[in-house]
Write a protein that holds these residues in place. Structure first.
Motif, PDB file in Angstrom:
ATOM      1  N   ALA A 378     -16.702  -9.401   4.299  1.00  0.00           N
ATOM      2  CA  ALA A 378     -16.438  -7.910   4.582  1.00  0.00           C
ATOM      3  C   ALA A 378     -14.941  -7.881   4.626  1.00  0.00           C
ATOM      4  CB  ALA A 378     -16.881  -7.815   5.986  1.00  0.00           C
ATOM      5  N   ALA A 379     -14.283  -8.828   5.121  1.00  0.00           N
ATOM      6  CA  ALA A 379     -12.686  -8.455   5.434  1.00  0.00           C
ATOM      7  C   ALA A 379     -12.166  -8.428   3.577  1.00  0.00           C
ATOM      8  CB  ALA A 379     -11.992  -9.502   6.008  1.00  0.00           C
ATOM      9  N   ALA A 380     -12.570  -9.471   3.087  1.00  0.00           N
ATOM     10  CA  ALA A 380     -12.214  -9.604   1.493  1.00  0.00           C
ATOM     11  C   ALA A 380     -12.639  -8.214   0.729  1.00  0.00           C
ATOM     12  CB  ALA A 380     -12.686 -10.793   1.101  1.00  0.00           C
ATOM     13  N   TRP A 381     -13.888  -7.760   0.903  1.00  0.00           N
ATOM     14  CA  TRP A 381     -14.180  -6.689   0.014  1.00  0.00           C
ATOM     15  C   TRP A 381     -13.411  -5.382   0.599  1.00  0.00           C
ATOM     16  CZ3 TRP A 381     -17.139  -6.741  -4.086  1.00  0.00           C
ATOM     17  CH2 TRP A 381     -17.660  -5.594  -4.521  1.00  0.00           C
ATOM     18  N   ALA A 382     -13.136  -5.257   1.574  1.00  0.00           N
ATOM     19  CA  ALA A 382     -12.308  -4.312   2.198  1.00  0.00           C
ATOM     20  C   ALA A 382     -10.952  -4.048   1.651  1.00  0.00           C
ATOM     21  CB  ALA A 382     -12.187  -4.133   3.898  1.00  0.00           C
ATOM     22  N   PHE A 383     -10.316  -5.231   1.431  1.00  0.00           N
ATOM     23  CA  PHE A 383      -8.798  -5.480   0.824  1.00  0.00           C
ATOM     24  C   PHE A 383      -9.185  -5.138  -0.642  1.00  0.00           C
ATOM     25  CE2 PHE A 383      -5.026  -8.293   0.149  1.00  0.00           C
ATOM     26  CZ  PHE A 383      -4.143  -7.061   0.021  1.00  0.00           C
ATOM     27  N   PHE A 384     -10.194  -5.758  -1.321  1.00  0.00           N
ATOM     28  CA  PHE A 384     -10.458  -5.704  -2.599  1.00  0.00           C
ATOM     29  C   PHE A 384     -10.636  -4.126  -2.951  1.00  0.00           C
ATOM     30  CE2 PHE A 384     -13.876  -4.887  -5.785  1.00  0.00           C
ATOM     31  CZ  PHE A 384     -13.467  -5.469  -6.801  1.00  0.00           C
ATOM     32  N   GLN A 385     -11.339  -3.400  -2.115  1.00  0.00           N
ATOM     33  CA  GLN A 385     -11.422  -1.940  -2.582  1.00  0.00           C
ATOM     34  C   GLN A 385     -10.033  -1.192  -2.297  1.00  0.00           C
ATOM     35  OE1 GLN A 385     -14.504  -1.243   0.415  1.00  0.00           O
ATOM     36  NE2 GLN A 385     -15.950  -0.587  -1.366  1.00  0.00           N
ATOM     37  N   GLU A 386      -9.207  -1.683  -1.346  1.00  0.00           N
ATOM     38  CA  GLU A 386      -8.097  -1.043  -1.149  1.00  0.00           C
ATOM     39  C   GLU A 386      -6.882  -1.042  -2.411  1.00  0.00           C
ATOM     40  OE1 GLU A 386      -4.233  -0.878   2.214  1.00  0.00           O
ATOM     41  OE2 GLU A 386      -5.973  -2.418   2.343  1.00  0.00           O
ATOM     42  N   ILE A 387      -7.034  -2.487  -2.887  1.00  0.00           N
ATOM     43  CA  ILE A 387      -6.279  -2.690  -4.087  1.00  0.00           C
ATOM     44  C   ILE A 387      -6.674  -1.994  -5.443  1.00  0.00           C
ATOM     45  CG2 ILE A 387      -5.604  -4.600  -5.795  1.00  0.00           C
ATOM     46  CD1 ILE A 387      -6.008  -6.579  -3.447  1.00  0.00           C
ATOM     47  N   GLU A 388      -8.255  -2.031  -5.554  1.00  0.00           N
ATOM     48  CA  GLU A 388      -8.658  -1.198  -6.620  1.00  0.00           C
ATOM     49  C   GLU A 388      -8.477   0.522  -6.554  1.00  0.00           C
ATOM     50  OE1 GLU A 388     -10.155  -2.432  -9.475  1.00  0.00           O
ATOM     51  OE2 GLU A 388      -9.187  -4.139  -8.753  1.00  0.00           O
ATOM     52  N   ALA A 389      -8.475   0.903  -5.237  1.00  0.00           N
ATOM     53  CA  ALA A 389      -8.111   2.351  -4.946  1.00  0.00           C
ATOM     54  C   ALA A 389      -6.662   2.599  -5.492  1.00  0.00           C
ATOM     55  CB  ALA A 389      -8.455   2.658  -3.714  1.00  0.00           C
ATOM     56  N   ALA A 390      -5.619   1.394  -5.238  1.00  0.00           N
ATOM     57  CA  ALA A 390      -4.235   1.739  -5.561  1.00  0.00           C
ATOM     58  C   ALA A 390      -3.876   1.398  -7.114  1.00  0.00           C
ATOM     59  CB  ALA A 390      -3.533   0.517  -4.700  1.00  0.00           C
ATOM     60  N   GLY A 391      -5.011   1.449  -7.768  1.00  0.00           N
ATOM     61  CA  GLY A 391      -4.739   1.126  -9.361  1.00  0.00           C
ATOM     62  C   GLY A 391      -4.930  -0.161  -9.995  1.00  0.00           C
ATOM     63  N   GLY A 392      -5.545  -0.978  -9.010  1.00  0.00           N
ATOM     64  CA  GLY A 392      -5.717  -2.432  -9.621  1.00  0.00           C
ATOM     65  C   GLY A 392      -4.713  -3.329  -8.973  1.00  0.00           C
ATOM     66  N   LEU A 393      -4.880  -4.604  -9.389  1.00  0.00           N
ATOM     67  CA  LEU A 393      -3.796  -5.717  -8.992  1.00  0.00           C
ATOM     68  C   LEU A 393      -2.390  -5.532  -9.355  1.00  0.00           C
ATOM     69  CD1 LEU A 393      -3.833  -8.218  -7.401  1.00  0.00           C
ATOM     70  CD2 LEU A 393      -4.430  -9.618  -9.497  1.00  0.00           C
ATOM     71  N   LEU A 394      -2.214  -4.968 -10.456  1.00  0.00           N
ATOM     72  CA  LEU A 394      -0.756  -4.846 -11.002  1.00  0.00           C
ATOM     73  C   LEU A 394       0.010  -3.822 -10.521  1.00  0.00           C
ATOM     74  CD1 LEU A 394      -0.741  -6.261 -14.737  1.00  0.00           C
ATOM     75  CD2 LEU A 394      -0.166  -7.552 -12.873  1.00  0.00           C
ATOM     76  N   ALA A 395      -0.746  -2.819 -10.277  1.00  0.00           N
ATOM     77  CA  ALA A 395      -0.420  -1.432  -9.680  1.00  0.00           C
ATOM     78  C   ALA A 395      -0.083  -1.662  -8.259  1.00  0.00           C
ATOM     79  CB  ALA A 395      -1.197  -0.249  -9.907  1.00  0.00           C
ATOM     80  N   ALA A 396      -1.062  -2.453  -7.621  1.00  0.00           N
ATOM     81  CA  ALA A 396      -0.817  -2.714  -5.918  1.00  0.00           C
ATOM     82  C   ALA A 396       0.391  -3.601  -5.871  1.00  0.00           C
ATOM     83  CB  ALA A 396      -2.160  -3.345  -5.511  1.00  0.00           C
ATOM     84  N   ARG A 397       0.587  -4.711  -6.702  1.00  0.00           N
ATOM     85  CA  ARG A 397       1.782  -5.445  -6.638  1.00  0.00           C
ATOM     86  C   ARG A 397       3.054  -4.492  -6.758  1.00  0.00           C
ATOM     87  NH1 ARG A 397       1.649 -10.482 -10.562  1.00  0.00           N
ATOM     88  NH2 ARG A 397       3.575 -10.826  -9.194  1.00  0.00           N
TER      89      ARG A 397
END
Length: 611
Positions: A378-397
């Motif tokens: 649950a915790a990992a999926w929530a953060f994963f969705q937050e990263i994807e909402a930010a445009g994906g991993l590179l954009a979130a970085r």
């Protein structure tokens, strides 16, 4: 007489209500929630869990049987590395985790390989189709994979029969620009042409873990990287049904046994959810686990053997397809053959003597592990969705989101380490000031991220430098008051606490009077002193002792324990610092070093001190 498992007082007849009744009695009025702890993700760990009958055992590994014993090979010289490979394979390894350095980065770690001919020398006497082969060289990985495929062809080995993985994650914390699409297309085309089952990309959690990420954060970042890989593979021209089979996943196994088991089980659920959401056919995650580098210590490295054993046990029980155990001297320098043998044999004993792989899913139905697995998902999926909402991993970085999250987690961990709420055996707890230097092949300049023990090791290095320069170890005098029974426990605890910073405590002794104790302090020549006894003895003697020690030339006076309402009186008498369980020991030790005028030390100095 036959054993009886019945009766009102037998363990198996006790119910939850009876258990809590006994707990309440032991707590003596304290709240039950004090028994609940929190993980680094803030997830609660309850003191008691019921069995989970709703979770059947699952086939965790893609193939039944033992996991692959993967051995890390990073010796620079090709011929020396070949000798080590043969020794490892003869000793039970069934996979190689090759760390290559084709451009000579100067770290002292990494096999110097550039061509197919170099691979032929490295694999002399090796049958690559009988083992698992993992190749990592950072941004140079895909080019070297091409050379490896050329080597296989020239050696008359069918690439289709060789298990091969590119240990390369262009989205990891160590990379900044993402995948080189042209290099990926070439590698993809070559592997398809020769029928190689090459896993082209790895979603790797190691750099995130070594930067300070929690378990849930590591899982989320690995998922985001895997999703980015799927998009890259699509752009490289691979069909959707191939995506899952071309990606490998690497997670870190650490000494948190239940946490590692749960993390390994969670990634399989999460990966299945990603594939389902993408509309791609299901394929079991190819899960490789590597023991944690950030948990390893330079000081008392033998304790690393225990940490590695717990970590590899948990990885195997959690269902990893392959496991790589970092040698116990990894944090000191380039490990020798003995350290590598111990790393390999750690897994061999778990498989051959403990038969761990013969049970399909040992933790199935465990209330504690099933609950933690669900929480991590649950915790990992929530953060994963937050990263994807930010445009994906590179954009979130680039936005700073990921660095901020990891920095917050790391800060909490560092605070617990400083206060010894997260003890490091052999370093912050039970340090051995007389330990002998452990042999390594060479000192290296490896910079693979943060380690828990670094701040304490830096203090130890400074203390060693002081002793080398002056011929005398930095010390602190224990001003023990009252009879032996009144101060023994605190004196033992204090000696360990100060030793964590390289300060040697004097022997605890019984003195006939405060004056006798003060005279012993003056004779010791120590500049620092700690008053040690029970609170009851302090009531009558602490102030007089502090005044006597101050008059005797003490540069700084500590007192073991919390002062309570006597703090003002004790400080007025000369006490400068109170030492107690939960205080910031790291800050206290740094202040002690400053008072003694010790030179500052860094992790690099620590490496030099071990030479």
């Amino acid at each position: 007489m036959p054993l009886s498992f019945s009766g009102p007082d037998h363990f198996y007849t006790a119910d939850e209500e009876a258990w809590w009744s006994a707990v309440d009695k032991a707590l003596k009025g304290a709240q039950r929630d004090r028994l609940t702890s929190l993980t680094d993700d803030g997830l609660p760990i309850q003191p008691l869990y019921a069995n989970r009958t709703d979770q059947p055992a699952r086939a965790l590994r893609a193939k039944p049987g033992a996991w692959t014993i993967s051995q890390r090979i990073d010796l620079p010289d090709v011929l020396v590395a070949n000798a080590q490979i043969l020794q490892d394979l003869e000793g039970g390894a069934s996979g190689l985790d090759l760390v290559l350095d084709p451009i000579g980065l100067g770290t002292g770690r990494g096999i110097q390989i550039k061509t197919a001919g170099d691979f032929a020398r490295l694999y002399a006497g090796v049958l690559p189709d009988l083992i698992e082969n993992r190749i990592g060289a950072g941004s140079q990985t895909l080019g070297l994979i091409s050379e490896f495929l050329s080597y296989l062809t020239s050696a008359g080995i069918e690439p289709a029969t060789v298990r091969l993985t590119a240990s390369y994650d262009p989205n990891s914390a160590a990379e900044t620009d993402g995948a080189d699409l042209s290099a990926l297309k070439v590698a993809a085309e070559e592997s398809v042409a020769c029928g190689s089952p090459l896993r082209l990309l790895t979603a790797d959690g190691q750099t995130w873990h070594n930067a300070g990420a929690s378990d849930a954060q590591e899982l989320a970042l690995v998922l985001s990287s895997a999703v980015a890989h799927m998009r890259t593979l699509e752009n490289a021209g691979l069909e959707p049904e191939e995506w899952a089979t071309r990606i490998s996943i690497t997670l870190v196994a650490d000494a948190d046994q239940f946490g590692t088991i749960s993390k390994a089980r969670a990634i399989r659920k999460l990966w299945a959810s990603v594939l389902a959401s993408a509309g791609v056919q299901q394929d079991p995650a190819d899960l490789h686990m590597v023991t944690s580098r950030r948990m390893l210590t330079q000081r008392d490295p033998w304790v690393n053997l225990l940490r590695n054993t717990v970590a590899s046990f948990a990885a195997g029980v959690g269902g990893a397809d392959s496991v790589c155990v970092l040698p116990h001297t990894e944090a000191i320098g380039l490990p020798d053959a003995f350290a590598r043998r111990l790393a390999r044999n750690t897994q061999s004993m778990l498989l051959e003597e403990s038969s761990l792989a013969k049970v399909m899913d040992p933790s199935a139905g465990s209330g504690a592990i099933e609950a933690r697995t669900d929480q991590l998902c649950a915790a990992a999926w929530a953060f994963f969705q937050e990263i994807e909402a930010a445009g994906g991993l590179l954009a979130a970085r680039k936005s700073g989101l990921i660095d901020k999250k990891i920095a917050e987690t790391r800060a909490k961990i560092e605070k617990d380490i400083a206060r010894r709420k997260r003890p490091i055996t052999g370093v912050s707890e039970f340090p051995n000031l007389g330990e002998k230097t452990v042999e390594v092949l060479a000192q290296t300049n490896s910079d693979d991220g943060w380690r828990y023990a670094e701040p304490f090791e830096a203090l130890r290095a400074a203390a060693d430098a002081h002793e080398k320069a002056t011929g005398q170890a930095p010390s602190i005098f224990l001003a023990t008051l009252g009879p032996l029974a009144q101060f023994t426990a605190r004196a033992t605890w204090l000696a360990s606490a100060f030793a964590a910073g390289g300060l040697k405590a004097s022997e605890a002794a019984v003195y006939g009077s405060v004056e006798e104790m003060a005279a012993a302090f003056k004779e010791s020549g120590a500049a620092l002193v700690c008053i040690v006894s029970s609170d009851a003895v302090y009531e009558n003697e602490a102030e007089a002792a502090a005044k006597a020690l101050s008059d005797g030339g003490a540069k700084h006076i500590y007192l073991a324990g919390k002062p309570g309402d006597k703090e003002a009186a004790y400080r007025s008498a000369g006490v400068g610092t109170f030492v107690f369980a939960g205080c910031d020991i790291l800050e206290l030790l740094r202040d002690a070093h400053s008072l003694l005028g010790l030179p500052s030390a860094s992790a690099e100095q620590e490496l030099e001190g071990q030479a």
